[in-house]
Scaffold this active site. Structure first.
Site, PDB file in Angstrom:
ATOM      1  N   PHE A 322      -6.886   3.866  -2.103  1.00 20.75           N
ATOM      2  CA  PHE A 322      -6.808   2.488  -2.618  1.00 20.75           C
ATOM      3  C   PHE A 322      -5.585   1.841  -2.001  1.00 20.75           C
ATOM      4  O   PHE A 322      -4.486   2.408  -2.058  1.00 20.75           O
ATOM      5  CB  PHE A 322      -6.644   2.457  -4.146  1.00 20.75           C
ATOM      6  CG  PHE A 322      -6.284   1.077  -4.663  1.00 20.75           C
ATOM      7  CD1 PHE A 322      -7.266   0.243  -5.158  1.00 20.75           C
ATOM      8  CD2 PHE A 322      -4.974   0.609  -4.627  1.00 20.75           C
ATOM      9  CE1 PHE A 322      -6.951  -1.048  -5.610  1.00 20.75           C
ATOM     10  CE2 PHE A 322      -4.646  -0.677  -5.068  1.00 20.75           C
ATOM     11  CZ  PHE A 322      -5.647  -1.491  -5.567  1.00 20.75           C
ATOM     12  N   GLU A 323      -5.765   0.678  -1.426  1.00 20.46           N
ATOM     13  CA  GLU A 323      -4.626  -0.112  -0.975  1.00 20.46           C
ATOM     14  C   GLU A 323      -5.042  -1.566  -0.994  1.00 20.46           C
ATOM     15  O   GLU A 323      -6.171  -1.883  -0.603  1.00 20.46           O
ATOM     16  CB  GLU A 323      -4.270   0.188   0.504  1.00 20.46           C
ATOM     17  CG  GLU A 323      -3.685   1.534   0.790  1.00 20.46           C
ATOM     18  CD  GLU A 323      -3.423   1.757   2.285  1.00 20.46           C
ATOM     19  OE1 GLU A 323      -4.242   1.314   3.119  1.00 20.46           O
ATOM     20  OE2 GLU A 323      -2.407   2.365   2.600  1.00 20.46           O
ATOM     21  N   VAL A 324      -4.150  -2.430  -1.457  1.00 20.69           N
ATOM     22  CA  VAL A 324      -4.270  -3.854  -1.159  1.00 20.69           C
ATOM     23  C   VAL A 324      -2.982  -4.155  -0.420  1.00 20.69           C
ATOM     24  O   VAL A 324      -1.901  -3.831  -0.914  1.00 20.69           O
ATOM     25  CB  VAL A 324      -4.388  -4.717  -2.431  1.00 20.69           C
ATOM     26  CG1 VAL A 324      -4.478  -6.195  -2.064  1.00 20.69           C
ATOM     27  CG2 VAL A 324      -5.603  -4.312  -3.262  1.00 20.69           C
ATOM     28  N   HIS A 359       1.852   5.570   5.612  1.00 20.51           N
ATOM     29  CA  HIS A 359       1.984   4.208   5.050  1.00 20.51           C
ATOM     30  C   HIS A 359       3.126   4.155   4.039  1.00 20.51           C
ATOM     31  O   HIS A 359       3.872   3.177   3.970  1.00 20.51           O
ATOM     32  CB  HIS A 359       0.690   3.791   4.340  1.00 20.51           C
ATOM     33  CG  HIS A 359      -0.446   3.494   5.273  1.00 20.51           C
ATOM     34  ND1 HIS A 359      -1.685   3.095   4.828  1.00 20.51           N
ATOM     35  CD2 HIS A 359      -0.533   3.543   6.629  1.00 20.51           C
ATOM     36  CE1 HIS A 359      -2.484   2.907   5.877  1.00 20.51           C
ATOM     37  NE2 HIS A 359      -1.808   3.175   6.966  1.00 20.51           N
TER      38      HIS A 359
END
Ligand SMILES: Nc1nc2c(ncn2[C@@H]2O[C@H](COP(=O)(O)OP(=O)(O)OP(=O)(O)O)[C@@H](O)[C@H]2O)c(=O)[nH]1
Ligand SMILES: [Mg+2]
Length: 436
Positions: A322-324, A359
């Protein structure tokens, strides 16, 4: 006799009438119902439905003939692409006390849209697992916002994948094939050395330790997804993997939270990385920090990723399935310099560096603390961990269906408590009761 004649006349009338009905039906021509533009033959993009998801046609009747590999012609400005209203006129309501909080969540959400897309890396064989994810994302959020969805694959997507996913996404869908150089060994990698590592990891039963494709995937997610031609048109992304779940209604636009809050990266789950897969990642990071002090943010989150002032990595990372996040940040010189430095060191192949620690270390060092956001309201599952918001009131008002006992946030193997501490944030009421 008269009655007999009348009967014959009746038969003749019925026969003539039947003939005309038959003739009329068999020669009737109807106009084809036109499909939404871009959907089906020749369309550069595959699109189904418009705002609100109305006007659907049967996607099965029109196979999608051509995935788009060209970038969509859009300005690359930092202005929100779909913004239709002044941001100030439609307040971003994040709690029920905020003006404009929508309890009912019916119809198309008012307010502006950001220049943003969902993005999924997947194989054709992932189709039914990603279908489940999309259904949940649409039901809990996107059916009211209609954001686009970009699908990326190292092979061409087949018609089933495109038809199923296009039928589920309320925004436009785009399908891209990844260039070979983004999904292969760089020429400086010693193949024998990499092979020996895989054999050794297989023997030691390290998860995905023997997999070449998993390594390409991690390198791609670390350094290339955000600069695929299809992604160049967007400013923000939300990464979605197959078989995830969303447990609560999302009452606001997370892309807008990023944009208006000056956020560059966000997460819902964090945990410790499997140390055997990243033995020299911190050495490479330290080399990068020494070579590029100009990229290190003044008010960084080093305390989240290191417990000894940067001497060693504590293995904490944001879980990147999950990443925004901000695509412009990933495309910045700072991030690209970091990725290229790591890539040269070869750890994607000589070890099994994951995109999550890559990241996370980048965000921890090169962003200011205020640029990293924890989305407590986005309740999420990816095997085997769950983020279920702490606090009964929150769960009820968001109509969540997750079991609070499964919330991973405050358990010993999660790093979210450390994130709160490093940022001086107050933990939600009742967090201590969920520690084990
Ligand atoms: N096109 C393509 N996509 C892949 C490949 N391997 C993995 N993916 C995708 O990359 C993402 C991450 O892969 P996963 O297999 O889910 O890796 P993971 O989340 O670490 O492990 P799981 O616990 O198995 O989910 C998912 O969206 C996959 O669909 C591949 O070889 N080709
Ligand atoms: Mg996964």
């Amino acid at each position: 006799m008269v009655a007999g004649h009348a009967r014959y006349v009746r038969y003749i009338v019925i026969a003539v009438f039947t003939f005309f009905v038959f003739y009329f039906v068999s020669s009737f021509k109807y106009d084809k119902v036109s499909l939404p533009s871009g959907f089906g033959a020749g369309g550069a993009t595959t699109q189904l439905g418009s705002a609100g998801g109305n006007g659907r046609s049967e996607p099965q009747q029109q196979p999608i003939e051509k995935p788009i590999e060209e970038p969509i012609e859009e300005p690359k400005s930092s202005e929100p692409k779909k913004s239709t209203q002044n941001l100030a006129n439609t307040p971003l309501a994040m709690t029920p006390n905020d003006p404009g909080w929508d309890t009912d969540l019916v119809g198309t959400a008012p307010g502006p849209r950001m220049n943003a897309t969902f993005v999924t890396l997947a194989r054709n064989s992932d189709v039914w697992d990603i279908a489940r994810s999309i259904r949940q994302v649409e039901d809990r959020f996107n059916k009211r916002y209609n954001y686009d969805w970009v699908f990326l694959n190292n092979e061409p997507f087949d018609d089933t994948f495109k038809t199923v996913t296009t039928s589920l996404v309320s925004g436009k869908t785009h399908y891209g094939e990844i260039a070979k150089e983004h999904w292969s060994f760089p020429e400086w990698i010693d193949q024998d050395k990499a092979k020996k590592v895989r054999e050794d990891m297989a023997e030691r039963k390290i998860i995905y330790g023997d997999s070449v494709s998993y390594r390409h995937m991690c390198r791609f997610e670390s350094g290339f997804f955000f600069r695929q031609p299809l992604m160049m048109n967007y400013e923000y992304y939300w990464r979605v993997e197959p078989s995830i779940e969303l447990f609560c209604d999302l009452h606001y636009d997370p892309f807008r939270v990023m944009h208006e809050g000056g956020k560059k990266y966000s997460f819902v789950l964090s945990l410790y990385e499997y140390a055997e897969t990243i033995k020299t990642l911190w050495d490479s990071t330290k080399k990068f920090m020494k070579n590029h002090p100009e990229h290190i943010a003044e008010n960084n989150s080093l305390g989240f990723i290191s417990d000894d002032g940067g001497e060693t990595y504590n293995n904490c990372h944001f879980w990147s399935n999950f990443e925004v996040g901000s695509l412009n940040w990933l495309r910045s010189k700072a991030y690209i310099d970091f990725f290229e430095s790591l890539d040269q060191d070869g750890g994607f192949f000589y070890e099994r560096w994951g995109d999550a620690p890559v990241h996370s270390i980048a965000a921890g060092l090169m962003l200011n603390k205020s640029e990293i956001h924890f989305f407590n309201d986005i309740a999420y599952y990816h095997v085997p961990f769950t983020h279920c918001p702490t606090g009964e009131e929150t769960r009820t008002r968001l109509r969540c269906h997750c079991n609070p006992k499964e919330n991973f946030d405050w358990k010993g193997y999660s790093c979210t408590s450390k994130f709160f501490d490093v940022n001086g944030m107050t933990k939600p009421e009742g967090w201590e009761n969920q520690k084990d």
